[in-house]
Design a protein around this motif. Structure first.
Motif, PDB file in Angstrom:
ATOM      1  N   GLU A 238       0.825  -1.212   0.000  1.00 26.15           N
ATOM      2  CA  GLU A 238       0.000   0.000   0.000  1.00 26.15           C
ATOM      3  C   GLU A 238       0.860   1.264   0.000  1.00 26.15           C
ATOM      4  O   GLU A 238       0.352   2.357   0.265  1.00 26.15           O
ATOM      5  CB  GLU A 238      -0.913   0.018   1.232  1.00 26.15           C
ATOM      6  N   SER A 239       2.186   1.106  -0.229  1.00 26.27           N
ATOM      7  CA  SER A 239       3.117   2.238  -0.224  1.00 26.27           C
ATOM      8  C   SER A 239       3.047   3.069   1.050  1.00 26.27           C
ATOM      9  O   SER A 239       3.028   4.298   1.007  1.00 26.27           O
ATOM     10  CB  SER A 239       2.879   3.157  -1.425  1.00 26.27           C
ATOM     11  N   ILE A 240       3.008   2.381   2.145  1.00 30.89           N
ATOM     12  CA  ILE A 240       2.948   3.079   3.436  1.00 30.89           C
ATOM     13  C   ILE A 240       3.766   2.240   4.418  1.00 30.89           C
ATOM     14  O   ILE A 240       4.055   1.086   4.153  1.00 30.89           O
ATOM     15  CB  ILE A 240       1.474   3.242   3.900  1.00 30.89           C
ATOM     16  N   ARG A 241       4.164   2.845   5.520  1.00 33.28           N
ATOM     17  CA  ARG A 241       4.928   2.094   6.521  1.00 33.28           C
ATOM     18  C   ARG A 241       4.158   2.072   7.830  1.00 33.28           C
ATOM     19  O   ARG A 241       3.271   2.886   8.047  1.00 33.28           O
ATOM     20  CB  ARG A 241       6.299   2.746   6.689  1.00 33.28           C
ATOM     21  N   PRO A 242       4.491   1.127   8.731  1.00 31.06           N
ATOM     22  CA  PRO A 242       3.704   0.995   9.962  1.00 31.06           C
ATOM     23  C   PRO A 242       3.589   2.284  10.766  1.00 31.06           C
ATOM     24  O   PRO A 242       2.601   2.480  11.475  1.00 31.06           O
ATOM     25  CB  PRO A 242       4.473  -0.073  10.741  1.00 31.06           C
ATOM     26  N   ASP A 243       4.572   3.190  10.665  1.00 25.91           N
ATOM     27  CA  ASP A 243       4.444   4.448  11.395  1.00 25.91           C
ATOM     28  C   ASP A 243       3.856   5.560  10.515  1.00 25.91           C
ATOM     29  O   ASP A 243       4.079   6.748  10.770  1.00 25.91           O
ATOM     30  CB  ASP A 243       5.791   4.870  11.988  1.00 25.91           C
ATOM     31  N   ALA A 244       3.109   5.176   9.476  1.00 30.19           N
ATOM     32  CA  ALA A 244       2.342   6.101   8.631  1.00 30.19           C
ATOM     33  C   ALA A 244       3.198   6.994   7.751  1.00 30.19           C
ATOM     34  O   ALA A 244       2.725   7.985   7.226  1.00 30.19           O
ATOM     35  CB  ALA A 244       1.384   6.967   9.466  1.00 30.19           C
ATOM     36  N   ARG A 245       4.478   6.627   7.565  1.00 29.15           N
ATOM     37  CA  ARG A 245       5.319   7.406   6.651  1.00 29.15           C
ATOM     38  C   ARG A 245       5.211   6.827   5.252  1.00 29.15           C
ATOM     39  O   ARG A 245       5.091   5.622   5.097  1.00 29.15           O
ATOM     40  CB  ARG A 245       6.784   7.303   7.076  1.00 29.15           C
ATOM     41  N   PRO A 246       5.306   7.666   4.207  1.00 34.46           N
ATOM     42  CA  PRO A 246       5.536   7.098   2.873  1.00 34.46           C
ATOM     43  C   PRO A 246       6.954   6.515   2.800  1.00 34.46           C
ATOM     44  O   PRO A 246       7.791   6.812   3.653  1.00 34.46           O
ATOM     45  CB  PRO A 246       5.368   8.285   1.928  1.00 34.46           C
ATOM     46  N   LEU A 247       7.237   5.691   1.755  1.00 33.31           N
ATOM     47  CA  LEU A 247       8.490   4.933   1.759  1.00 33.31           C
ATOM     48  C   LEU A 247       9.731   5.806   1.771  1.00 33.31           C
ATOM     49  O   LEU A 247      10.713   5.510   2.428  1.00 33.31           O
ATOM     50  CB  LEU A 247       8.544   4.002   0.541  1.00 33.31           C
ATOM     51  N   GLY A 248       9.692   6.919   1.026  1.00 39.97           N
ATOM     52  CA  GLY A 248      10.908   7.704   0.865  1.00 39.97           C
ATOM     53  C   GLY A 248      11.103   8.798   1.901  1.00 39.97           C
ATOM     54  O   GLY A 248      12.002   9.614   1.766  1.00 39.97           O
ATOM     55  N   LYS A 249      10.256   8.827   2.925  1.00 42.43           N
ATOM     56  CA  LYS A 249      10.317   9.953   3.854  1.00 42.43           C
ATOM     57  C   LYS A 249      11.063   9.578   5.131  1.00 42.43           C
ATOM     58  O   LYS A 249      10.869   8.501   5.676  1.00 42.43           O
ATOM     59  CB  LYS A 249       8.901  10.403   4.201  1.00 42.43           C
ATOM     60  N   ALA A 250      11.909  10.487   5.578  1.00 40.26           N
ATOM     61  CA  ALA A 250      12.641  10.269   6.825  1.00 40.26           C
ATOM     62  C   ALA A 250      11.793  10.732   8.001  1.00 40.26           C
ATOM     63  O   ALA A 250      10.817  11.464   7.829  1.00 40.26           O
ATOM     64  CB  ALA A 250      13.966  11.017   6.799  1.00 40.26           C
ATOM     65  N   ARG A 251      12.186  10.283   9.189  1.00 36.89           N
ATOM     66  CA  ARG A 251      11.429  10.671  10.379  1.00 36.89           C
ATOM     67  C   ARG A 251      11.738  12.126  10.759  1.00 36.89           C
ATOM     68  O   ARG A 251      12.687  12.719  10.252  1.00 36.89           O
ATOM     69  CB  ARG A 251      11.810   9.742  11.536  1.00 36.89           C
ATOM     70  N   ASP A 252      10.937  12.662  11.682  1.00 38.47           N
ATOM     71  CA  ASP A 252      11.172  14.034  12.149  1.00 38.47           C
ATOM     72  C   ASP A 252      12.550  14.119  12.788  1.00 38.47           C
ATOM     73  O   ASP A 252      12.930  13.251  13.569  1.00 38.47           O
ATOM     74  CB  ASP A 252      10.106  14.428  13.177  1.00 38.47           C
ATOM     75  N   THR A 253      13.264  15.168  12.449  1.00 30.56           N
ATOM     76  CA  THR A 253      14.646  15.297  12.892  1.00 30.56           C
ATOM     77  C   THR A 253      14.817  16.602  13.638  1.00 30.56           C
ATOM     78  O   THR A 253      14.270  17.626  13.223  1.00 30.56           O
ATOM     79  CB  THR A 253      15.581  15.267  11.675  1.00 30.56           C
ATOM     80  N   SER A 254      15.540  16.555  14.731  1.00 30.82           N
ATOM     81  CA  SER A 254      15.805  17.798  15.446  1.00 30.82           C
ATOM     82  C   SER A 254      17.242  17.798  15.947  1.00 30.82           C
ATOM     83  O   SER A 254      17.822  16.752  16.213  1.00 30.82           O
ATOM     84  CB  SER A 254      14.835  17.956  16.622  1.00 30.82           C
ATOM     85  N   VAL A 255      17.793  18.999  16.047  1.00 30.57           N
ATOM     86  CA  VAL A 255      19.164  19.170  16.533  1.00 30.57           C
ATOM     87  C   VAL A 255      19.148  20.262  17.588  1.00 30.57           C
ATOM     88  O   VAL A 255      18.560  21.317  17.370  1.00 30.57           O
ATOM     89  CB  VAL A 255      20.122  19.573  15.386  1.00 30.57           C
ATOM     90  N   ALA A 256      19.753  19.973  18.738  1.00 35.87           N
ATOM     91  CA  ALA A 256      19.893  20.999  19.772  1.00 35.87           C
ATOM     92  C   ALA A 256      21.372  21.148  20.088  1.00 35.87           C
ATOM     93  O   ALA A 256      22.044  20.158  20.375  1.00 35.87           O
ATOM     94  CB  ALA A 256      19.116  20.594  21.021  1.00 35.87           C
ATOM     95  N   LEU A 257      21.874  22.372  19.993  1.00 40.72           N
ATOM     96  CA  LEU A 257      23.301  22.591  20.241  1.00 40.72           C
ATOM     97  C   LEU A 257      23.532  22.939  21.708  1.00 40.72           C
ATOM     98  O   LEU A 257      22.651  23.464  22.383  1.00 40.72           O
ATOM     99  CB  LEU A 257      23.820  23.721  19.352  1.00 40.72           C
TER     100      LEU A 257
END
Lengths: 297, 243
Positions: free
Chosen positions: A29-48
């Motif tokens: 179904e072109s979806i992943r168990p965490d509701a992402r499409p195949l080519g999408k990365a997860r939310d990313t954050s950086v704290a310095l």
């Protein structure tokens, strides 16, 4: 198609008993168990600046995967072969807190491998000019100890580790040093910094200039599908992993595929590189925002 | 030719290959593989009962132990172990002997460049010698990229140090199959064009990488032929040292 018991049992039970089929049903179904499409990365954050006692530090999160990187600077005597160059020592740690697979006392198998990959990537990418770490040619240079701790290992460890390392270097403030009467290099502490009669050696060079910063994307290959930024579950169910590292001018720094049942054809490699190009722009934006946030404070 | 190599080879020329098998008495399978001055000895023990911790007991487990020429093993050797293990896992039929462990011990005899590809070739020949069920053979090759953008194959240590970048590639050996031509194609490309393992070092453009891939593929055909001929020339019925 649906005679695989999936209609007769609970989803969680099916996920545990038939993990591969569970994922394949999603992929169709072109979806992943965490509701992402195949080519999408997860939310990313950086704290310095997550570690106050370190000279440079950063906390990077990609989904649940969390990495804490910290840099300590020390003055050392450079070797005679590279008299006007500093040195970077990179170590990656996986304490038992990060994953149920890591047991106390026994070091994780993946840790030295990622550690080696990180130092290969950072040193060969030319992000840091080691000559900038020199203080007095042949006499004194900086040794940068970069330690990365994995706090939560939920897949794509290398990506998160590299992001945290890069962020820590962009946060790095080189301490001010001066020569004392014996000709030795000493760190000027903040309290007596104003009173010192000796001129600091590195008044201007407090920040490293980072050129062509490397960013990476890990993909999982399964049949004809390419899943960007896999979770730990996806990595363990579908075993073929491919990591692409590109620098900011889209040069290939590393293409790492250690075995796996799926063969990477040229078209697959090109697709992964294209995904990494997109991801690079996202990561650049995230890092730039983190740096400008830091400067505002 | 526009590049001169130290040992007078053409860019595409490999060093002389040599492979001998069944050279260790106690090992279930062993092989000695050399490419020029680079020489690796591999031994296989197993399948032994049980799997290690954190391994899937429904499949056979492969354990790789890397022994350097001198000294203790460090991070590079650990990385080699992991790459070798994952590469061998992908060519072995792991479901034939579930809940067993096969140990592959790799002893470096001499390192003169392209060490990891040489070790992969040695391990592969040793697995065949031990009679471990395999899906296909694997052939490994090292491609180097010079500063001027040329690709040279199978470098020695001196060349490796001078290079801008290098790539280790592992390809599957072409299968001699009874199935009709083209049945083993994946997405329009023959199976042996797929990459099992790729490890790169140094910065290069994506096009340069694809160029390396193309040259590596061409050379892997030669290596495949050598490996296949070598395996076939072995006298059949040599089963005396089983167990």
């Amino acid at each position: 198609m649906s005679n695989d018991l999936s209609s007769e049992m609970e989803v969680d039970a099916f996920r545990r008993l038939f993990p591969l089929r569970f994922h394949e049903r999603h992929l169709q179904e072109s979806i992943r168990p965490d509701a992402r499409p195949l080519g999408k990365a997860r939310d990313t954050s950086v704290a310095l600046g997550a570690v106050a006692s370190a000279d440079g530090s950063a906390l990077a999160k990609i989904g649940c995967t969390t990495m804490l990187a910290a840099i300590k600077m020390e003055v050392m005597t450079p070797t005679t072969e590279s008299a006007d160059e500093g040195c970077i020592a990179i170590d990656f740690h996986m304490p038992p807190i990060c994953s149920p697979l890591v047991r106390p006392g026994r070091p994780a198998e993946a840790a030295p491998v990622i550690s080696k990959q990180l130092s290969d990537t950072i040193l060969s990418s030319g992000m840091i000019n080691l000559k900038e770490l020199s203080l007095v040619s042949g006499k004194a240079a900086w040794m940068a100890y970069l330690d990365i701790y994995c706090l939560d290992a939920d897949g794509a460890l290398f990506d998160a580790a590299l992001l945290s390392a890069v962020a820590a270097f962009s946060h790095l403030q080189i301490p001010v040093v001066s020569l004392n009467d014996d000709g030795r290099v000493v760190v000027v502490s903040d309290e007596d910094g104003g009173k010192l009669e000796k001129e600091p050696v590195n008044k201007e060079k407090r920040k490293l200039k980072l050129s062509s910063i490397p960013f990476s994307l890990t993909c999982v290959l399964h049949k004809n599908y390419i899943l960007a930024d896999p979770t730990a579950e996806e990595e363990s169910v579908m075993e073929t992993i491919l990591t692409v590292v590109l620098d900011s001018s889209f040069q290939l720094v590393s293409l790492y595929k250690p075995g796996g049942p799926v063969l990477a054809q040229t078209s697959v490699i090109q697709d992964c590189v294209a995904l990494t190009r997109q991801r690079l722009k996202e990561l650049q934006k995230i890092l730039n925002e983190a740096v400008s946030d830091m400067e505002e404070d | 030719m526009e590049i001169d190599r130290v040992d007078g080879r053409t860019p595409n020329q490999l060093r002389p290959l040599a492979c001998s098998r069944s050279i260790l008495n106690r090992a279930h399978g062993s092989a000695n593989w050399s490419q020029g001055e680079t020489k690796v000895l591999a031994a296989v023990y197993g399948p032994k009962a049980g799997t290690k911790k954190n391994e899937n007991p429904e499949k056979a487990c492969i354990e790789v132990i890397w022994k350097p020429k001198t000294g203790q093993i460090g991070k590079p050797e650990k990385e080699y172990e992991t790459i070798l293990k994952r590469t061998l896992q992908s060519i072995c039929l792991l479901t034939v002997n579930p809940n067993t462990t096969t140990s592959v011990i790799v002893q470096v005899v001499n390192d003169d460049g392209a060490l990891l590809p040489c070790a992969i070739n040695a391990a592969c020949a040793a697995l065949v010698d031990a009679g471990i069920p395999l899906k296909n053979l694997a052939v490994a090759i090292c491609c180097c990229l010079t500063d001027s953008g040329y690709v040279i194959l199978d470098p020695n240590k001196l060349e490796e140090q001078k290079m801008k970048a290098f790539v280790y590639l592992v390809f599957p050996n072409s299968i001699l199959s009874v199935l009709p031509e083209g049945s083993s194609q994946i997405g329009g490309e023959p199976m042996e064009h797929g990459v099992i393992t790729s490890v790169t070092h140094g910065v290069m453009s994506v096009d340069d990488y694809l160029h390396c891939l193309q040259r590596g593929r061409a050379a892997s055909a030669k290596l495949s032929d050598f490996l296949r001929r070598n395996l076939q020339s072995h006298s059949p019925g040599d089963l005396s040292k089983a167990g």
